[in-house]
Scaffold this active site. Structure first.
Site: not given
Length: 244
Positions: A9, A129
């Site tokens: 990330d 998500d």
């Protein structure tokens, strides 16, 4: 057998991890994402899962230098975060990204995702998500009223490569993958599903691998690798079914 995707990330050019998607609960794990990617590649990884966190919030790519450094390792990369136009998709694929992940765009601009999947079959991934059963967007800062399974069903039969299902409440929390919810989604749709969020040990990878026949194609792991809770080579062996 499933695919193991180590995660990088990106925030401000560094490799970080968030706790439950909270930008105020951030840990920096590597100042050089390219070097981190090389370690993953040298251990035998074929894919790396990369998220541009700055881009996810801003709505356009913000960590291009780090992404190019990761690509130089030669490993395949699936990238998400702030990708919301065909031009952006085309640019990323042209520089060597193997698969582009569309999350917010999947929710708010489904026609874009369908067009992209049709134009680039096998190279577009739906980012699903989830927070308490509903789809989250805009870098997880917003929660919609759309159920995850309903979102994914919109994109069946249009050339989508996979769905990444992330239980946000487990992401970065080391509480274990939400295997039942992942399996339920995989059983309900025809698109292969990649599990994400909460991997804490080899048992999570084994649990996902045991359900490959249900449609679980892979699993993403981040914090457990960086914290040393998982040995990457052992994890790859479990994913391949070579180690129980």
């Amino acid at each position: 057998m499933i695919t193991l995707y180590p995660a990088i990330d990106l925030k401000e050019g560094k490799a970080v991890r968030l706790f439950q998607g909270d930008f105020d609960k951030l840990t920096v794990y590597a100042s050089d994402p390219g070097e981190q990617a090389k370690k993953f590649a040298d251990s035998g990884c074929k894919w790396i899962h990369v998220v541009d966190l700055d881009g996810a919030v801003a709505g356009d790519s913000r960590n291009n230098v780090a992404v190019k450094d990761i690509l130089e390792t030669g490993v395949k990369v699936q990238l998400g975060g702030g990708i919301r136009t065909m031009k952006n998709i085309e640019t990323l694929l042209s520089i060597g990204i193997s698969r582009v992940i569309l999350g917010t765009a999947a929710l708010k601009d489904p026609e874009l995702l369908k067009e992209a999947a049709s134009s680039f079959p096998g190279q577009i991934v739906v980012g699903a998500d989830e927070r308490e059963g509903m789809v989250a967007a805009e870098g997880w800062l917003e929660t919609s009223q759309v159920k995850t399974v309903d979102l994914v069903r919109r994109f069946e039969d249009c050339g989508v490569a996979a769905v990444i299902f992330t239980d946000i409440t487990r992401d970065g929390a080391l509480t274990g993958v939400n295997v039942p919810a992942t399996s339920d989604l995989a059983s309900a749709v025809s698109i292969p599903v990649i599990a994400s969020g909460g991997v804490r040990g080899l048992e999570d990878i084994a649990a996902c691998a045991a359900l490959s026949h249900k449609g679980i194609e892979g699993v993403i792991t981040g914090r457990a690798l960086y914290d040393g809770r998982i040995d990457l080579k052992q994890a790859l062996a479990v994913a391949k079914g070579e180690l129980c």
